[in-house]
Design an enzyme around this catalytic site. Sequence first.
Site, PDB file in Angstrom:
ATOM      1  N   HIS A  11      -7.017  73.342  87.849  1.00  0.00           N
ATOM      2  CA  HIS A  11      -8.095  72.411  87.488  1.00  0.00           C
ATOM      3  C   HIS A  11      -9.305  73.211  87.013  1.00  0.00           C
ATOM      4  O   HIS A  11     -10.392  73.102  87.590  1.00  0.00           O
ATOM      5  CB  HIS A  11      -8.493  71.515  88.673  1.00  0.00           C
ATOM      6  CG  HIS A  11      -7.552  70.373  88.905  1.00  0.00           C
ATOM      7  ND1 HIS A  11      -7.496  69.689  90.094  1.00  0.00           N
ATOM      8  CD2 HIS A  11      -6.630  69.775  88.110  1.00  0.00           C
ATOM      9  CE1 HIS A  11      -6.585  68.729  90.019  1.00  0.00           C
ATOM     10  NE2 HIS A  11      -6.044  68.766  88.819  1.00  0.00           N
ATOM     11  N   ASP A  14       3.140  64.660  91.922  1.00  0.00           N
ATOM     12  CA  ASP A  14       2.192  65.461  92.715  1.00  0.00           C
ATOM     13  C   ASP A  14       2.302  65.191  94.224  1.00  0.00           C
ATOM     14  O   ASP A  14       2.055  66.089  95.037  1.00  0.00           O
ATOM     15  CB  ASP A  14       0.753  65.156  92.270  1.00  0.00           C
ATOM     16  CG  ASP A  14       0.388  65.839  90.958  1.00  0.00           C
ATOM     17  OD1 ASP A  14       0.924  66.919  90.675  1.00  0.00           O
ATOM     18  OD2 ASP A  14      -0.439  65.279  90.220  1.00  0.00           O
ATOM     19  N   HIS A  24       5.268  70.152  92.218  1.00  0.00           N
ATOM     20  CA  HIS A  24       4.719  71.487  92.497  1.00  0.00           C
ATOM     21  C   HIS A  24       5.331  72.011  93.791  1.00  0.00           C
ATOM     22  O   HIS A  24       5.396  71.286  94.789  1.00  0.00           O
ATOM     23  CB  HIS A  24       3.197  71.432  92.720  1.00  0.00           C
ATOM     24  CG  HIS A  24       2.406  70.999  91.531  1.00  0.00           C
ATOM     25  ND1 HIS A  24       2.308  71.748  90.380  1.00  0.00           N
ATOM     26  CD2 HIS A  24       1.636  69.906  91.318  1.00  0.00           C
ATOM     27  CE1 HIS A  24       1.520  71.128  89.516  1.00  0.00           C
ATOM     28  NE2 HIS A  24       1.116  69.992  90.058  1.00  0.00           N
ATOM     29  N   TYR A  63      -3.433  71.266  99.765  1.00  0.00           N
ATOM     30  CA  TYR A  63      -3.249  70.363  98.622  1.00  0.00           C
ATOM     31  C   TYR A  63      -3.715  68.959  98.985  1.00  0.00           C
ATOM     32  O   TYR A  63      -4.441  68.307  98.244  1.00  0.00           O
ATOM     33  CB  TYR A  63      -1.762  70.367  98.245  1.00  0.00           C
ATOM     34  CG  TYR A  63      -1.433  69.717  96.930  1.00  0.00           C
ATOM     35  CD1 TYR A  63      -1.392  70.457  95.757  1.00  0.00           C
ATOM     36  CD2 TYR A  63      -1.127  68.362  96.849  1.00  0.00           C
ATOM     37  CE1 TYR A  63      -1.075  69.871  94.542  1.00  0.00           C
ATOM     38  CE2 TYR A  63      -0.807  67.767  95.645  1.00  0.00           C
ATOM     39  CZ  TYR A  63      -0.777  68.520  94.495  1.00  0.00           C
ATOM     40  OH  TYR A  63      -0.467  67.936  93.303  1.00  0.00           O
ATOM     41  N   ASP A  82      -0.635  69.520  83.387  1.00  0.00           N
ATOM     42  CA  ASP A  82       0.295  70.459  84.038  1.00  0.00           C
ATOM     43  C   ASP A  82       1.726  69.914  84.059  1.00  0.00           C
ATOM     44  O   ASP A  82       2.672  70.662  84.310  1.00  0.00           O
ATOM     45  CB  ASP A  82      -0.162  70.829  85.457  1.00  0.00           C
ATOM     46  CG  ASP A  82      -0.505  69.638  86.317  1.00  0.00           C
ATOM     47  OD1 ASP A  82      -1.021  68.639  85.787  1.00  0.00           O
ATOM     48  OD2 ASP A  82      -0.249  69.699  87.535  1.00  0.00           O
ATOM     49  N   HIS A 115      -2.279  60.987  92.317  1.00  0.00           N
ATOM     50  CA  HIS A 115      -3.712  60.956  92.515  1.00  0.00           C
ATOM     51  C   HIS A 115      -4.480  60.456  91.300  1.00  0.00           C
ATOM     52  O   HIS A 115      -5.725  60.477  91.310  1.00  0.00           O
ATOM     53  CB  HIS A 115      -4.224  62.363  92.899  1.00  0.00           C
ATOM     54  CG  HIS A 115      -4.045  63.356  91.772  1.00  0.00           C
ATOM     55  ND1 HIS A 115      -5.094  64.071  91.257  1.00  0.00           N
ATOM     56  CD2 HIS A 115      -2.985  63.710  91.065  1.00  0.00           C
ATOM     57  CE1 HIS A 115      -4.667  64.848  90.276  1.00  0.00           C
ATOM     58  NE2 HIS A 115      -3.387  64.652  90.164  1.00  0.00           N
ATOM     59  N   GLU A 170      -1.090  64.098  83.557  1.00  0.00           N
ATOM     60  CA  GLU A 170      -1.939  65.290  83.597  1.00  0.00           C
ATOM     61  C   GLU A 170      -1.224  66.467  82.936  1.00  0.00           C
ATOM     62  O   GLU A 170       0.006  66.581  82.980  1.00  0.00           O
ATOM     63  CB  GLU A 170      -2.345  65.611  85.045  1.00  0.00           C
ATOM     64  CG  GLU A 170      -3.547  66.537  85.101  1.00  0.00           C
ATOM     65  CD  GLU A 170      -4.220  66.599  86.470  1.00  0.00           C
ATOM     66  OE1 GLU A 170      -3.713  66.025  87.444  1.00  0.00           O
ATOM     67  OE2 GLU A 170      -5.294  67.257  86.543  1.00  0.00           O
ATOM     68  N   HIS A 210       3.515  61.204  85.303  1.00  0.00           N
ATOM     69  CA  HIS A 210       2.057  61.422  85.387  1.00  0.00           C
ATOM     70  C   HIS A 210       1.636  62.147  84.116  1.00  0.00           C
ATOM     71  O   HIS A 210       2.370  63.015  83.629  1.00  0.00           O
ATOM     72  CB  HIS A 210       1.811  62.269  86.645  1.00  0.00           C
ATOM     73  CG  HIS A 210       0.427  62.739  86.896  1.00  0.00           C
ATOM     74  ND1 HIS A 210      -0.691  62.029  86.564  1.00  0.00           N
ATOM     75  CD2 HIS A 210      -0.030  63.879  87.505  1.00  0.00           C
ATOM     76  CE1 HIS A 210      -1.765  62.707  86.963  1.00  0.00           C
ATOM     77  NE2 HIS A 210      -1.384  63.833  87.511  1.00  0.00           N
TER      78      HIS A 210
HETATM   79 FE1  FEO Z   1      -2.058  65.631  88.776  1.00  0.00          FE
HETATM   80 FE2  FEO Z   1       0.065  68.235  89.084  1.00  0.00          FE
HETATM   81  O1  FEO Z   1      -1.096  67.072  88.216  1.00  0.00           O
END
Ligand code: FEO
Length: 395
Positions: A23, A165, A226, A193, A83, A146, A81, A79
Site C-alpha cells: 500500500h 484478502d 496472500h 494483517y 495486487d 476489505h 485492487e 477483488h
Molecule cells: Fe485488497 Fe490484497 O488487496
Amino acid sequence: MKKRIKNNTYWVGKVDWELQKFHGDEYSTHKGSTYNSYLVQEEKNVLIDTVWMPFAREFVENLSKEIDLNKIDYIIMNHGEVDHSGALPALMEKIPNTPIYCTANAVKSLKGQYHKDWNFVEVKTGDSLDIGNGKTLVFVEMKMLHWPDSMATYLTVDNILFSNDAFGQHYATDLLYNDLVDQCDLFNEAIKYFANILTPFNVFLRKKLDEVIALNLPIDIIATSHGVIWRDNPMQIIEKYSKWANDYKENQITIIYDTMWNGTKTLAENIAEGIRLQDKEVVVKVHNLAKSDQNDLITEIFKSKSVIIGSPTISNSILHSVAGFIHLVKELKFKSKKATAFGCYGWSGESVKVLNTLLSEAGFEIINEGHRNQWNPDDNAKSEAIEFGRKIAQA
Ligand code: FEO
C-alpha cells in the site's frame, strides 16, 4: 510452474520474497508476501485472480506455459485492487473477449483503474457458474472485507473457498500450506494483517462471518490471495477472525512515546515500572515510536486493553510523529480500549491535554487527565510517574 492444490485446482501465483512495504509505504511487510492466483481446470478452465502489476508479464508468460490462454473460459476477479488485478491488462491483451466474473463494484473499480471495457459479468451472493465435471463455482459477496468490491468464490465438490484478502497474511513462502510453515511467523502475520487492514470493518466482518457459517458450506481448504493456503483445520482461522472481530484485547498495556531530550522516555519507563509493581499479571510493552515499526505498534494496540501515549510539548502542541501516528490509530476505529497520555515540558505544557483530546476523538475511553512533568524528571518526578503507572494498572 503450477502447483496442485486439490484434484484439478492449481496455484499459479507469485511469491514476492523481497517486498518490504505494501500500500505504498503504509504497511510494512517484514516477511514479503505472495499474490495467489488459481487455475481450475475442469470441463471449463477458470482463472481466479491474478498478481500485482510488476509481475504481470512474468505471470502471463508462466501461465501460457501451463495452459493455452485461449482455452481459459472464465476469469474470476474476487477483488479489483491492483495486487490481484495487476496482470489483467497484460492477460486481456492476449484473450480480450474472455468473460470476467466479478461484483458490480469490482466492475467500477476495474474500469476506474484500467479504463477498459472488458467483457464483465456481474455476480451477486448465491450466483453460480457451472464449470463441468459436476462442479460449480458459487459467489459470495464480501463487501467491505476489505473493499466494497470484495467477494469470495466457493468451488463445490472440492470444497475450496477462494477467500481473496480475507484470512490472508503478508508472508512469503513457497511451502504453500499453513501446516508447513513456522506457526509463530504465520499467526504474527495473520494478526498483523487483521489489525492493520480489517479492524475498521469489524461490524461488517462479524455479520459476514455469521452469514458464511450459516451457509453451512463444507470447507476443506481456504485458498487466500496472500500467504499460505489453510488446508490443516481451515476453520481455525475463521475461529480466530471471530475472536479478533469482537473488540479483541489481551491482558496487555502498551506505552508508546516519542521524546526530544529523553525526559518523556524516562517517564515512559517509570510508568511501566509502576504498572508492573501494581499488577504482576499484565503484559507491559514500551515502544519509542521513532524507533519502531508503526504497523507493528498497531498490532500491539490491537492486543492491548489500554494504551498510554507520550509526547513532550513542542510549540504548544505535540511532536508531529505522535500526531501522525494517532491519525493512523484513529483510522482503524478501535473499540473498547482505554487510553491516557503523558509528557514532559519546559514552558507551557499543553501536550498531555492535546494527546487526550486526540485519543478521545480516536474512540478511546480516557482513563484520567494524564501525567505531566516539567523539565527533566528527578527522583521525585520518577516516583510520581511510578504512582501514575500504578493508577493505570488499577483502572
Ligand atoms: Fe485488497 Fe490484497 O488487496
